[in-house]
Design a protein around this motif. Sequence first.
Motif, PDB file in Angstrom:
ATOM      1  N   ASP A  81       1.493  -6.641   5.477  1.00  0.00           N
ATOM      2  CA  ASP A  81       0.225  -5.938   5.369  1.00  0.00           C
ATOM      3  C   ASP A  81       0.250  -4.661   6.206  1.00  0.00           C
ATOM      4  O   ASP A  81       1.189  -4.398   6.968  1.00  0.00           O
ATOM      5  CB  ASP A  81      -0.925  -6.854   5.804  1.00  0.00           C
ATOM      6  CG  ASP A  81      -2.199  -6.606   5.002  1.00  0.00           C
ATOM      7  OD1 ASP A  81      -2.318  -5.536   4.377  1.00  0.00           O
ATOM      8  OD2 ASP A  81      -3.081  -7.505   5.010  1.00  0.00           O
ATOM      9  N   LEU A 119      -2.414 -10.176   1.120  1.00  0.00           N
ATOM     10  CA  LEU A 119      -2.371  -8.946   1.928  1.00  0.00           C
ATOM     11  C   LEU A 119      -3.805  -8.420   2.039  1.00  0.00           C
ATOM     12  O   LEU A 119      -4.177  -7.430   1.403  1.00  0.00           O
ATOM     13  CB  LEU A 119      -1.456  -7.905   1.280  1.00  0.00           C
ATOM     14  CG  LEU A 119       0.003  -8.327   1.066  1.00  0.00           C
ATOM     15  CD1 LEU A 119       0.742  -7.305   0.221  1.00  0.00           C
ATOM     16  CD2 LEU A 119       0.711  -8.530   2.397  1.00  0.00           C
ATOM     17  N   ASN A 131       0.857  -1.186   0.000  1.00  0.00           N
ATOM     18  CA  ASN A 131       0.000   0.000   0.000  1.00  0.00           C
ATOM     19  C   ASN A 131       0.894   1.237   0.000  1.00  0.00           C
ATOM     20  O   ASN A 131       1.107   1.897   1.012  1.00  0.00           O
ATOM     21  CB  ASN A 131      -0.913   0.013   1.230  1.00  0.00           C
ATOM     22  CG  ASN A 131      -1.859   1.198   1.236  1.00  0.00           C
ATOM     23  OD1 ASN A 131      -2.379   1.577   0.193  1.00  0.00           O
ATOM     24  ND2 ASN A 131      -2.076   1.786   2.395  1.00  0.00           N
ATOM     25  N   THR A 175      -4.621  -4.559   2.885  1.00  0.00           N
ATOM     26  CA  THR A 175      -4.219  -3.709   1.771  1.00  0.00           C
ATOM     27  C   THR A 175      -5.201  -3.815   0.616  1.00  0.00           C
ATOM     28  O   THR A 175      -5.626  -2.802   0.041  1.00  0.00           O
ATOM     29  CB  THR A 175      -2.809  -4.096   1.291  1.00  0.00           C
ATOM     30  OG1 THR A 175      -1.874  -3.825   2.336  1.00  0.00           O
ATOM     31  CG2 THR A 175      -2.408  -3.338   0.048  1.00  0.00           C
ATOM     32  N   GLU A 176      -5.576  -5.029   0.269  1.00  0.00           N
ATOM     33  CA  GLU A 176      -6.461  -5.240  -0.873  1.00  0.00           C
ATOM     34  C   GLU A 176      -7.861  -4.714  -0.603  1.00  0.00           C
ATOM     35  O   GLU A 176      -8.506  -4.136  -1.501  1.00  0.00           O
ATOM     36  CB  GLU A 176      -6.484  -6.728  -1.225  1.00  0.00           C
ATOM     37  CG  GLU A 176      -5.139  -7.213  -1.761  1.00  0.00           C
ATOM     38  CD  GLU A 176      -5.047  -8.730  -1.881  1.00  0.00           C
ATOM     39  OE1 GLU A 176      -6.103  -9.381  -1.984  1.00  0.00           O
ATOM     40  OE2 GLU A 176      -3.915  -9.258  -1.862  1.00  0.00           O
TER      41      GLU A 176
END
Length: 374
Positions: A104, A336, A84, A339-340
């Motif tokens: 993450d 992750l 990210n 983040t996703e």
Amino acid sequence: MTTHVWDYRAEYEEERAEILDAVQKVFESGRLVLGESVLGFEAEFASYLGASHCVGVDNGTNAVKLALEAVGVGPGDEVITVSNTAAPTVLAIDGAGATPVFVDVRAEDFLMDTGLVAAAVTPRTKAIVPVHLYGQCVDMAPLNDLAAEHGLAVVEDCAQAHGARQQGRLAGTMGRAAAFSFYPTKVLGAYGDGGAVVTDDPDVDRALRRLRYYGMEDVYYVEQTPGHNSRLDEVQAEILRRKLGRLDTYIARRQAIAHRYAEGLGDLCEPGSLELPSVTEGNDHVYYVYVARHPRRDDIIRMLRERYDISLNISYPWPVHTMRGFAHLGVPQGSLPVTEALAERIFSLPMYPSLSPALQDKVIGALREVLRAL
């Protein structure tokens, strides 16, 4: 007239005379590369941060890359960071010949989850790059403890955190080296590309000065490789010197805009609906961008554009590990999850120091109308 996420023109009108004077000073100096303006900015930026050394370079991407090379990162090494982030963070690691390893982020503040870093350390790990994203700092104390335990270098990515503090310490003073970008949108932005690396380590400083100048110390004689042509431009350095004196004012204006957004939109916030940025305890947030989230983010962006001519941004719509250009890393989708999930909901409201109260009210009112219409 379109309301943009970022616009420099009102600020330029306010500072026009000083900016043009900076350009004229350089053109009349007789020295256009690595002259007094770069030396002056390096000293003044280091002084602002309370750091020993500052080395001006050509952009923020190379600031990260050269910082990694200066602390000894190279082919075969691994560097722990986050997905990210802007792709240049990871491109810099790749450019140094190392392999990026992702952990993450935390859902509450979008920053590296430092509790996950220990599990990512392997015998090949050489460095950690915490990204002080959106304007506030990663939790640095546990990260530095872990780095000391394993003999790792911490290189802070401060591209979005000029002037941000954690427990009173400025971003860029909590690792072995720190990389800054002065891209025009930044909290301290030039009128073109620019970057710098800050360090208290004299060996890192000397390595950086060689790395940015072909590996040379004296003209035409290469002392070591790799070497790069990565010098901060004299014109941008002189402009940055003028703007550095206003940095705290820029930050105060950004914080005031963030406060106004929170006041105007806070009553609409609830989990699973609109969520505004949170400030982690101990942090001073400088709001490089003002990142909110909503499950119907794409509808909000479309409606604000079509109905109110307000242009928003997403920082960032694609986590780095999901991009085709990084498929060779073999990081699977779903690895992750925080983040996703964030990438599907986050969006940035207009944020820059010269954003007028009238435009702030326009954004607040339009977003309230759009949310009611969803």
